[in-house]
Scaffold this motif. Structure first.
Motif, PDB file in Angstrom:
ATOM      1  N   VAL A  57      40.334  43.330  34.989  1.00  0.00           N
ATOM      2  CA  VAL A  57      39.949  41.958  35.328  1.00  0.00           C
ATOM      3  C   VAL A  57      41.065  41.193  36.040  1.00  0.00           C
ATOM      4  O   VAL A  57      40.928  40.004  36.314  1.00  0.00           O
ATOM      5  CB  VAL A  57      39.514  41.169  34.068  1.00  0.00           C
ATOM      6  CG1 VAL A  57      38.213  41.711  33.515  1.00  0.00           C
ATOM      7  CG2 VAL A  57      40.607  41.210  32.997  1.00  0.00           C
ATOM      8  N   GLY A  58      42.147  41.889  36.388  1.00  0.00           N
ATOM      9  CA  GLY A  58      43.263  41.219  37.052  1.00  0.00           C
ATOM     10  C   GLY A  58      42.890  40.577  38.374  1.00  0.00           C
ATOM     11  O   GLY A  58      43.462  39.562  38.773  1.00  0.00           O
ATOM     12  N   TRP A  59      41.912  41.142  39.080  1.00  0.00           N
ATOM     13  CA  TRP A  59      41.505  40.622  40.389  1.00  0.00           C
ATOM     14  C   TRP A  59      40.967  39.200  40.325  1.00  0.00           C
ATOM     15  O   TRP A  59      41.002  38.462  41.332  1.00  0.00           O
ATOM     16  CB  TRP A  59      40.436  41.526  41.010  1.00  0.00           C
ATOM     17  CG  TRP A  59      39.190  41.673  40.181  1.00  0.00           C
ATOM     18  CD1 TRP A  59      38.944  42.599  39.205  1.00  0.00           C
ATOM     19  CD2 TRP A  59      38.012  40.843  40.240  1.00  0.00           C
ATOM     20  NE1 TRP A  59      37.703  42.423  38.661  1.00  0.00           N
ATOM     21  CE2 TRP A  59      37.099  41.347  39.276  1.00  0.00           C
ATOM     22  CE3 TRP A  59      37.648  39.751  41.017  1.00  0.00           C
ATOM     23  CZ2 TRP A  59      35.859  40.774  39.072  1.00  0.00           C
ATOM     24  CZ3 TRP A  59      36.399  39.177  40.800  1.00  0.00           C
ATOM     25  CH2 TRP A  59      35.521  39.692  39.854  1.00  0.00           C
ATOM     26  N   THR A  60      40.485  38.780  39.167  1.00  0.00           N
ATOM     27  CA  THR A  60      39.914  37.437  39.065  1.00  0.00           C
ATOM     28  C   THR A  60      40.966  36.359  39.324  1.00  0.00           C
ATOM     29  O   THR A  60      40.643  35.287  39.838  1.00  0.00           O
ATOM     30  CB  THR A  60      39.301  37.214  37.676  1.00  0.00           C
ATOM     31  OG1 THR A  60      40.299  37.444  36.666  1.00  0.00           O
ATOM     32  CG2 THR A  60      38.120  38.151  37.442  1.00  0.00           C
ATOM     33  N   LEU A  61      42.232  36.653  38.994  1.00  0.00           N
ATOM     34  CA  LEU A  61      43.281  35.654  39.205  1.00  0.00           C
ATOM     35  C   LEU A  61      43.645  35.523  40.680  1.00  0.00           C
ATOM     36  O   LEU A  61      44.023  34.436  41.143  1.00  0.00           O
ATOM     37  CB  LEU A  61      44.525  35.998  38.379  1.00  0.00           C
ATOM     38  CG  LEU A  61      44.508  35.608  36.889  1.00  0.00           C
ATOM     39  CD1 LEU A  61      44.134  34.144  36.718  1.00  0.00           C
ATOM     40  CD2 LEU A  61      43.583  36.478  36.072  1.00  0.00           C
ATOM     41  N   LEU A 182      51.127  50.614  37.863  1.00  0.00           N
ATOM     42  CA  LEU A 182      50.221  51.134  38.888  1.00  0.00           C
ATOM     43  C   LEU A 182      48.784  50.723  38.587  1.00  0.00           C
ATOM     44  O   LEU A 182      48.049  50.264  39.469  1.00  0.00           O
ATOM     45  CB  LEU A 182      50.327  52.655  38.973  1.00  0.00           C
ATOM     46  CG  LEU A 182      49.415  53.332  40.021  1.00  0.00           C
ATOM     47  CD1 LEU A 182      49.727  52.794  41.422  1.00  0.00           C
ATOM     48  CD2 LEU A 182      49.577  54.852  39.971  1.00  0.00           C
ATOM     49  N   GLU A 183      48.373  50.864  37.330  1.00  0.00           N
ATOM     50  CA  GLU A 183      47.020  50.459  36.947  1.00  0.00           C
ATOM     51  C   GLU A 183      46.830  48.952  37.067  1.00  0.00           C
ATOM     52  O   GLU A 183      45.758  48.477  37.450  1.00  0.00           O
ATOM     53  CB  GLU A 183      46.723  50.901  35.507  1.00  0.00           C
ATOM     54  CG  GLU A 183      46.377  52.369  35.356  1.00  0.00           C
ATOM     55  CD  GLU A 183      45.133  52.738  36.165  1.00  0.00           C
ATOM     56  OE1 GLU A 183      44.115  52.021  36.058  1.00  0.00           O
ATOM     57  OE2 GLU A 183      45.189  53.735  36.902  1.00  0.00           O
ATOM     58  N   GLY A 187      44.072  47.053  39.310  1.00  0.00           N
ATOM     59  CA  GLY A 187      43.181  46.050  38.742  1.00  0.00           C
ATOM     60  C   GLY A 187      43.201  44.744  39.504  1.00  0.00           C
ATOM     61  O   GLY A 187      42.195  44.033  39.563  1.00  0.00           O
ATOM     62  N   ALA A 188      44.358  44.436  40.106  1.00  0.00           N
ATOM     63  CA  ALA A 188      44.484  43.190  40.863  1.00  0.00           C
ATOM     64  C   ALA A 188      43.906  43.302  42.269  1.00  0.00           C
ATOM     65  O   ALA A 188      43.278  42.371  42.765  1.00  0.00           O
ATOM     66  CB  ALA A 188      45.949  42.773  40.937  1.00  0.00           C
ATOM     67  N   LEU A 189      44.106  44.463  42.914  1.00  0.00           N
ATOM     68  CA  LEU A 189      43.756  44.605  44.332  1.00  0.00           C
ATOM     69  C   LEU A 189      42.419  45.283  44.576  1.00  0.00           C
ATOM     70  O   LEU A 189      41.866  45.183  45.675  1.00  0.00           O
ATOM     71  CB  LEU A 189      44.862  45.375  45.061  1.00  0.00           C
ATOM     72  CG  LEU A 189      46.262  44.743  45.010  1.00  0.00           C
ATOM     73  CD1 LEU A 189      47.257  45.621  45.756  1.00  0.00           C
ATOM     74  CD2 LEU A 189      46.245  43.333  45.594  1.00  0.00           C
ATOM     75  N   LEU A 190      41.898  46.009  43.587  1.00  0.00           N
ATOM     76  CA  LEU A 190      40.622  46.722  43.748  1.00  0.00           C
ATOM     77  C   LEU A 190      39.615  46.181  42.742  1.00  0.00           C
ATOM     78  O   LEU A 190      39.519  46.673  41.613  1.00  0.00           O
ATOM     79  CB  LEU A 190      40.828  48.235  43.536  1.00  0.00           C
ATOM     80  CG  LEU A 190      41.834  48.917  44.477  1.00  0.00           C
ATOM     81  CD1 LEU A 190      42.043  50.368  44.054  1.00  0.00           C
ATOM     82  CD2 LEU A 190      41.346  48.845  45.925  1.00  0.00           C
TER      83      LEU A 190
END
Length: 435
Positions: A57-61, A182-183, A187-190
């Motif tokens: 869920v990192g991409w939400t930020l 790496l993960e 999570g942030a970019l994909l």
């Protein structure tokens, strides 16, 4: 008596600040607003997201960052250009009953959020040092109220600025944990999306936590406070010569403040993903549960840092929640307002502020389930945020409110995009109730 901006013709050119002026001095409303977004309620949301779904869920930020900047810049610009808060700006465009309905929803959500934050602060202190959590909640509530009423505004702002540093505790927790970098980058970019109730609800909660109506009202009001505080400052539509310097400062302040907010939120997700999620502990309901669960996995230092961060961010968020409600209600009632005024000079404003804080405190010590309280606040915010955001964009685009300094096209696009995303999130939230 309604506060009015300075009359036309009294504005004087603003002195050019020294070239070596410290960059930190340029940060104020935007930095404090961004940091207040990571309140104990937000910490609970980010911790639960990291524990339940890990790094995915990192991409939400990354998504919310430009959207936050767009809507907060519009709010701040309204305050700095017009010399009035959002409630006054809305009143110039919409019928009074519509504005009252939006302000009422803001106040109710803020009071519930105050209660949940005070509950979380009392709970985590009791967890660390023992004792009755209700007593700690009462102490923090009265401390925050006392600072707002009796501390001069200029000193009060300095206190809030220093409190933003408490958020760095979560960066330290993440580095103390065994993060899979790496993960986390993936999570942030994909972006990965799951169309199930739990994932949709989590994403909606993150959006609702990062883009909240009380932040719009607070930053606009603080820009108005800054105009009153600095003798040579005036509303920009009456002193357009000040616009280049002030709008440049406003953009820097907002970009950094919202960036700080989202970076810290990202590290909260990383910390709980690397510890709780990695060890199969995927169900966290409160901030104190998250802190307690970290202790055997990440060590006592991470546990203490996490707990201290909750107290620090709570002390930062309480005045923003109570203050934004007080500014909005005082504007609608047409009474004197402002933290720069002594209590005797704005009794109704401080009375509203105290009532909001005490009602929140009553909720916080009443034994109401804090997560249920946050759900109610999130539902109210989700329903009210879309018309409020639309109101911000319409007011920021109105020459009646802004004169010649309306929001530029690129910020209109981003602001309306944020409004659209929140509308989609609200619909998704309603849709999950029937899933």
């Amino acid at each position: 008596m309604t506060d009015l901006p300075d009359p036309v013709g009294l504005a004087t050119p603003r002195e050019t600040p020294p070239a070596d002026k410290r960059w930190l001095a340029k940060l104020g409303p935007g930095l404090i607003t961004g940091a207040a977004d990571d309140d104990p309620s937000g910490i609970a949301t980010y911790s639960q997201a990291g524990a339940q779904f890990g790094y995915s869920v990192g991409w939400t930020l990354l998504l919310t960052y430009p959207l936050m900047v767009g809507i907060q810049l519009a709010s701040a610009r309204i305050g700095r250009v017009s010399g009035q808060g959002l409630a006054e700006a809305f009143s110039r465009l919409w019928p009074a009953p519509v504005v009252w309905l939006l302000i009422a929803s803001l106040v109710v959500a803020n009071v519930i959020n105050l209660g949940a934050d005070l509950n979380a602060m009392g709970d985590v202190v009791a967890l660390v040092i023992g004792g009755p959590k209700a007593a700690y909640a009462i102490f923090f509530g009265l401390l925050s109220l006392g600072l707002q009423v009796w501390l001069p505004y200029e000193r009060y702002v300095r206190v809030l600025k220093w409190l933003t540093l408490s958020l760095l505790a979560y960066v330290a927790v993440a580095f103390a944990a065994n993060v899979d970098w790496l993960e986390s980058l993936k999570g942030a970019l994909l972006p990965r999306f799951q169309w199930d109730k739990e994932f949709v609800t989590t994403v909606v909660a993150i959006l609702g936590t990062t883009i909240s109506p009380y932040l719009f009202f607070w930053q606009a009001s603080q820009e108005v406070e800054e105009i009153r505080r600095v003798p040579q400052d005036h509303p920009l539509k009456r002193a357009p010569d000040q616009a280049p310097a002030q709008l440049g400062r406003l953009k820097t302040d907002t970009w950094i403040g919202m960036g700080f907010s989202n970076v810290v939120a990202f590290f909260m997700i990383l910390a709980t993903a690397a510890t709780l999620h990695a060890h199969g502990q995927t169900h966290i309901e409160t901030t104190s549960q998250a802190a307690q669960a970290l202790k055997p996995i990440a060590g006592n230092a991470a546990f203490v840092l996490f707990a201290l961060g909750i107290v620090g961010t709570g002390l930062l968020a309480l005045p923003v929640l109570a203050g934004s409600a007080a500014y909005a209600l005082a504007s609608m009632l047409g009474v004197r307002k402002g933290l720069d005024r002594p209590a005797a000079g704005a009794p109704a404003f401080y009375g509203i502020l105290a009532a909001a804080m005490l009602l929140g405190l009553a909720i916080g010590v009443s034994g109401v389930n804090p997560m249920k309280a946050l759900v109610y606040a999130a539902v109210i915010n989700a329903v009210s945020s879309v018309p409020i955001m639309a109101g911000v964009m319409l007011a920021g685009s109105s020459r009646k409110v802004m004169g010649e300094l309306v929001i530029p096209l690129r910020w209109k696009v981003i602001g309306w995009a944020a409004t659209g995303v929140m509308a989609a999130a609200a619909l998704a939230m309603l849709g999950t109730t029937w899933m």
